[in-house]
Design a protein around this motif. Sequence first.
Motif, PDB file in Angstrom:
ATOM      1  N   ILE A  44       9.402  -8.604  -1.965  1.00 20.25           N
ATOM      2  CA  ILE A  44       8.083  -9.597  -2.259  1.00 20.25           C
ATOM      3  C   ILE A  44       7.494  -9.189  -3.480  1.00 20.25           C
ATOM      4  N   ILE A  45       7.518 -10.131  -4.458  1.00 17.06           N
ATOM      5  CA  ILE A  45       6.681  -9.958  -5.536  1.00 17.06           C
ATOM      6  C   ILE A  45       5.477 -10.991  -5.781  1.00 17.06           C
ATOM      7  N   GLY A  46       4.099 -10.558  -5.886  1.00 17.89           N
ATOM      8  CA  GLY A  46       3.287 -11.336  -6.212  1.00 17.89           C
ATOM      9  C   GLY A  46       2.847 -11.240  -7.785  1.00 17.89           C
ATOM     10  N   ILE A  47       2.478 -12.533  -8.661  1.00 14.75           N
ATOM     11  CA  ILE A  47       2.256 -12.307  -9.753  1.00 14.75           C
ATOM     12  C   ILE A  47       0.715 -13.046  -9.538  1.00 14.75           C
ATOM     13  N   TYR A  48      -0.039 -12.040 -10.563  1.00 16.10           N
ATOM     14  CA  TYR A  48      -1.402 -12.146 -10.811  1.00 16.10           C
ATOM     15  C   TYR A  48      -2.063 -12.079 -12.131  1.00 16.10           C
ATOM     16  N   GLY A  49      -3.000 -12.919 -12.209  1.00 17.14           N
ATOM     17  CA  GLY A  49      -3.454 -12.836 -13.776  1.00 17.14           C
ATOM     18  C   GLY A  49      -4.422 -14.033 -13.915  1.00 17.14           C
ATOM     19  N   GLY A 379      -3.436 -12.235   4.172  1.00 14.16           N
ATOM     20  CA  GLY A 379      -3.241 -10.755   3.959  1.00 14.16           C
ATOM     21  C   GLY A 379      -2.351 -10.430   5.078  1.00 14.16           C
ATOM     22  N   GLU A 380      -2.710 -10.794   6.334  1.00 14.72           N
ATOM     23  CA  GLU A 380      -1.734 -10.555   7.409  1.00 14.72           C
ATOM     24  C   GLU A 380      -0.640 -11.213   7.569  1.00 14.72           C
ATOM     25  N   ILE A 381      -0.375 -12.277   6.902  1.00 13.78           N
ATOM     26  CA  ILE A 381       1.116 -12.834   6.927  1.00 13.78           C
ATOM     27  C   ILE A 381       1.872 -12.127   5.923  1.00 13.78           C
ATOM     28  N   LEU A 382       1.151 -11.866   4.520  1.00  9.13           N
ATOM     29  CA  LEU A 382       1.965 -11.128   3.730  1.00  9.13           C
ATOM     30  C   LEU A 382       2.216  -9.696   4.202  1.00  9.13           C
ATOM     31  N   GLY A 383       1.634  -9.043   4.824  1.00 13.20           N
ATOM     32  CA  GLY A 383       1.784  -7.656   5.519  1.00 13.20           C
ATOM     33  C   GLY A 383       2.847  -7.692   6.432  1.00 13.20           C
ATOM     34  N   VAL A 384       3.005  -8.726   7.353  1.00 15.21           N
ATOM     35  CA  VAL A 384       3.984  -8.908   8.247  1.00 15.21           C
ATOM     36  C   VAL A 384       5.298  -9.231   7.357  1.00 15.21           C
ATOM     37  N   LEU A 385       5.424  -9.903   6.339  1.00 15.38           N
ATOM     38  CA  LEU A 385       6.521 -10.222   5.649  1.00 15.38           C
ATOM     39  C   LEU A 385       6.910  -9.118   4.793  1.00 15.38           C
ATOM     40  N   HIS A 398      -4.454 -16.090  -6.792  1.00 15.87           N
ATOM     41  CA  HIS A 398      -5.533 -15.624  -7.334  1.00 15.87           C
ATOM     42  C   HIS A 398      -6.529 -14.715  -6.196  1.00 15.87           C
ATOM     43  N   ASN A 399      -5.772 -14.757  -4.821  1.00 13.76           N
ATOM     44  CA  ASN A 399      -6.807 -14.184  -3.855  1.00 13.76           C
ATOM     45  C   ASN A 399      -6.264 -12.455  -3.811  1.00 13.76           C
ATOM     46  N   LEU A 400      -7.220 -11.518  -4.125  1.00 13.24           N
ATOM     47  CA  LEU A 400      -7.183 -10.426  -4.128  1.00 13.24           C
ATOM     48  C   LEU A 400      -6.783  -9.695  -2.693  1.00 13.24           C
ATOM     49  N   ARG A 401      -7.054 -10.300  -1.508  1.00 12.57           N
ATOM     50  CA  ARG A 401      -6.562  -9.589  -0.385  1.00 12.57           C
ATOM     51  C   ARG A 401      -5.095  -9.084  -0.370  1.00 12.57           C
ATOM     52  N   ALA A 402      -3.941  -9.932  -0.875  1.00 10.39           N
ATOM     53  CA  ALA A 402      -2.975  -9.501  -1.141  1.00 10.39           C
ATOM     54  C   ALA A 402      -2.707  -7.830  -1.493  1.00 10.39           C
ATOM     55  N   LEU A 403      -3.480  -7.579  -2.382  1.00 11.58           N
ATOM     56  CA  LEU A 403      -3.413  -6.353  -3.140  1.00 11.58           C
ATOM     57  C   LEU A 403      -3.372  -5.416  -2.255  1.00 11.58           C
ATOM     58  N   GLU A 404      -4.227  -5.442  -0.937  1.00 11.72           N
ATOM     59  CA  GLU A 404      -4.445  -4.304   0.086  1.00 11.72           C
ATOM     60  C   GLU A 404      -3.471  -4.259   1.124  1.00 11.72           C
ATOM     61  N   LYS A 405      -2.590  -5.386   0.999  1.00 12.95           N
ATOM     62  CA  LYS A 405      -1.752  -5.288   2.072  1.00 12.95           C
ATOM     63  C   LYS A 405      -0.109  -4.922   1.392  1.00 12.95           C
ATOM     64  N   LEU A 406      -0.048  -4.900   0.137  1.00 12.75           N
ATOM     65  CA  LEU A 406       1.174  -4.793  -0.720  1.00 12.75           C
ATOM     66  C   LEU A 406       1.011  -3.553  -1.462  1.00 12.75           C
ATOM     67  N   ASP A 407       2.040  -2.915  -2.013  1.00 10.92           N
ATOM     68  CA  ASP A 407       2.141  -1.930  -3.146  1.00 10.92           C
ATOM     69  C   ASP A 407       1.716  -2.369  -4.484  1.00 10.92           C
ATOM     70  N   ILE A 412       3.374  -5.967  -7.367  1.00 13.52           N
ATOM     71  CA  ILE A 412       2.443  -6.844  -8.023  1.00 13.52           C
ATOM     72  C   ILE A 412       2.912  -6.773  -9.358  1.00 13.52           C
ATOM     73  N   ILE A 413       3.094  -7.994 -10.015  1.00 14.84           N
ATOM     74  CA  ILE A 413       3.034  -8.141 -11.530  1.00 14.84           C
ATOM     75  C   ILE A 413       1.958  -8.691 -12.110  1.00 14.84           C
ATOM     76  N   CYS A 414       1.444  -8.373 -12.908  1.00 13.59           N
ATOM     77  CA  CYS A 414       0.200  -8.923 -13.719  1.00 13.59           C
ATOM     78  C   CYS A 414       0.552  -9.576 -15.067  1.00 13.59           C
ATOM     79  N   THR A 415      -0.030 -10.658 -15.073  1.00 16.21           N
ATOM     80  CA  THR A 415       0.161 -11.421 -16.537  1.00 16.21           C
ATOM     81  C   THR A 415      -0.871 -10.768 -17.599  1.00 16.21           C
ATOM     82  N   THR A 416      -0.526 -10.834 -18.776  1.00 19.67           N
ATOM     83  CA  THR A 416      -1.173 -10.329 -19.732  1.00 19.67           C
ATOM     84  C   THR A 416      -1.631 -11.661 -20.874  1.00 19.67           C
ATOM     85  N   THR A 417      -2.455 -10.984 -21.989  1.00 16.47           N
ATOM     86  CA  THR A 417      -2.998 -11.768 -22.679  1.00 16.47           C
ATOM     87  C   THR A 417      -1.986 -11.946 -23.750  1.00 16.47           C
TER      88      THR A 417
END
Length: 493
Positions: A44-49, A379-385, A398-407, A412-417
């Motif tokens: 699982i990879i989430g892309i944030y930025g 967050g709960e759905i992502l935690g189970v997955l 954009h929701n930061l709850r996922a950060l507490e359920k994933l490593d 997590i991949i972060c976009t940059t400027t």
Amino acid sequence: MEDKYLVRIIKTGLYNFKNVGFGEIRYGNYNLVNKKAIIEKKDIIGIYGQNGSGKTAMVEAMAMLKCILSGEEIPYLLYGGLLQEEKTKIETTFYIRYGADKYKVLYEVLLYADHNEKKICIFSEKLVYWRRGTTWKTERILEIHNPYYDKNSIVNDVPIMFSPGYTNKLNGTVITKGLQNLAVYCAQKSLSIFFNDLMIGKLPEENIETATEEKILYSIIHGLSDFGKLYFQVVKVNQLADINRNAVLPVNVHSENNDFIIHGCLPLVMGGTGKITENLYIQLSEAIKSINTALQAIIPDLKIEIRKTGEEPDKNGNKNILVEVYSVRGKKEFLTKYESEGIKRIISLLNYLISLYNYPEICLVVDELDSGIFEYLLGEILGVLNEEASGQLIFTSHNLRALEKLDIKKNIICTTTNPENRYIHLTGKQKNHNPRDFYIRTITVGGQKEILYDEADLQSIGYAFRKACKSGNSIKISFSDNFKKKLERKTVN
């Protein structure tokens, strides 16, 4: 079903597309595949930025890749305006397993938009692959340029390049026979030379005895083609517009049994009575059974019903079914169009999330996964997955709850400027750091190799708002001479 291909995306490279000059993402099993040729980690990879930093660009690139692998034309109206003047390149590295055979494959495609013809041209394609023995065996390279997009060029042969020692092994095979005519056909249809119905139809079945190199190449092309058509689903943000218009609810479906696979997006009519084909009615009815099983665990006492209200033949005599779609909560029921955006979003994705949970062949890419969904539930759905899913999930949010359920360092991949290095993994997080706080502090304080957020001066924003309001007061309204005369006559009367 009989033995299936397992295809997993392990790396994506994107060049000169939309607002990305260069960006690369390595997914969860990249190192394991390179070292041991296995898939073990949950993928699982989430892309944030920040807005406009390349999250959706990666999803759109994935959608274009799906079109190519599926043997379909890339829609110009959707993507033509996103390609820059310089050619766009998409590089994807795959892991493929079929039975006891394992392959690592790099597929590189070079694209450009022909704005006169209004089509996206596949200028060149390259396959680089390795077969697994005790190590990854000798690299093989096959690269084809399609010259028939250049109307000013008179070409006698299609340029095709092989790695050293590889040429003689494929001369006289399906890959090289009739390549000239195939290139013309693909240029006319804007299709891949490797992945199209004519090529796939000529490839022999895997169990037919062929030369080793030829058989390997056929397995790779078959495997990637099946992946694109049957197991790779990209849910773009435009589905949210369909949901909000309340015309249809796009239900993303993957279902399989011993005889067939249903894969794609089915339109579930929401605005009162709708008319659908009998085949679509059967498929939706089966999909809703699976959705309801999972839906009631997420939202107790809620289920969806598709109700047949009549039949109506079309002009060819085929049966169409008249249906209405209802939400049922205990003794209360109402049209599903009146549900919240979040519930409709969950219904839209749920069948495919069920498949992602159960099938390792699935790759699901979702733009704005969090849209409308309660952050705790997300967050709960992502935690189970993350703990139990068999397939691969790539999403933007954009929701930061996922950060507490994933490593945050692995998932997590972060976009940059920096448009020349758009995607990075975060570094420096300690075990006692709260993931959400660490991310926010990284945005505001820094500490990474790239800047993640171009922090705006809040006072400047306030000043701009005030100025915008004042400038509105200075707008002058002018009328034509005829309209002025009409106003004068009305005033006199």
